[in-house]
Enzyme design. Structure first.
Site, PDB file in Angstrom:
ATOM      1  N   GLU A   2     -39.973  -3.639 -33.838  1.00 33.64           N
ATOM      2  CA  GLU A   2     -39.222  -2.769 -34.745  1.00 33.64           C
ATOM      3  C   GLU A   2     -37.721  -3.076 -34.667  1.00 33.64           C
ATOM      4  O   GLU A   2     -37.041  -3.152 -35.699  1.00 33.64           O
ATOM      5  CB  GLU A   2     -39.486  -1.305 -34.369  1.00 33.64           C
ATOM      6  N   SER A  56     -33.499 -21.472 -31.555  1.00 27.30           N
ATOM      7  CA  SER A  56     -34.738 -22.057 -31.054  1.00 27.30           C
ATOM      8  C   SER A  56     -35.455 -21.088 -30.120  1.00 27.30           C
ATOM      9  O   SER A  56     -34.824 -20.381 -29.335  1.00 27.30           O
ATOM     10  CB  SER A  56     -34.425 -23.345 -30.293  1.00 27.30           C
ATOM     11  N   ARG A 113     -41.846  -1.330 -30.332  1.00 30.87           N
ATOM     12  CA  ARG A 113     -40.414  -1.017 -30.465  1.00 30.87           C
ATOM     13  C   ARG A 113     -39.568  -2.288 -30.462  1.00 30.87           C
ATOM     14  O   ARG A 113     -38.565  -2.377 -31.165  1.00 30.87           O
ATOM     15  CB  ARG A 113     -39.954  -0.076 -29.354  1.00 30.87           C
TER      16      ARG A 113
END
Length: 168
Positions: free
Chosen positions: A94, A117, A91
């Protein structure tokens, strides 16, 4: 550190944490580190710095000198490619994939052509209550902005050194 040794050390470090009964957030509060960084230290994803050793040993007295030594060596910052199948990690990936283009565009609008960074970087996980009273997860990614450079030969030190004959 080879994978088998890393896993062995990680298992020992997590056993020390488990025996302490403390959470990553409690250890973070005791050491002055972020909770994610403490987890990285105990998973051998980050290097323990000498200044932090006394605080960590105070927070986790069962840490042996051998484990501290292992933690102070540069880590092998790898991960199991199957990790993506773990639901929470899936998740998170995602969410980055879904929101990534928009986040990138906002970074470019606000900062210019560059990146965030992951070296000069801080990360933490916090628990808050939403307006509906439900628990919410807050993941903070705090990275230094790095602008992309124009690759001008006049600024390319290796070229200058080759032309000038120096190799310092």
């Amino acid at each position: 550190m080879e994978a088998a040794k890393k896993q062995s050390v990680t298992n020992q470090l997590l056993a020390v944490k488990s025996a302490s009964g403390k959470t990553f957030s409690q250890l973070a509060a005791e050491t002055g580190l972020t909770n994610v960084y403490v987890a990285q230290l105990l998973r051998r994803q980050a290097q323990l710095k000498p200044d932090t050793v006394p605080k960590l040993k105070e927070a986790l007295p069962a840490l042996t000198d051998e484990l501290i030594g292992d933690m102070m060596s540069p880590p092998w910052r790898s991960y199991d490619p199957n990790l993506i199948q773990e639901p929470t990690i899936y998740r998170l990936n995602e969410a980055v994939m879904h929101f990534g283009e928009s986040i990138k565009e906002i970074i470019n609008e606000d900062f210019g052509d560059g990146i965030m960074s992951a070296i000069d970087f801080y990360c933490s996980v916090d628990k808050i209550k939403g307006v509906d009273g439900n628990n919410r997860v807050v993941v903070t990614l705090d990275g230094k902005y790095l602008s992309h450079s124009e690759q001008r030969t006049e600024n390319m030190v290796s070229r200058l050194n080759l032309k000038g004959g120096t190799s310092e």
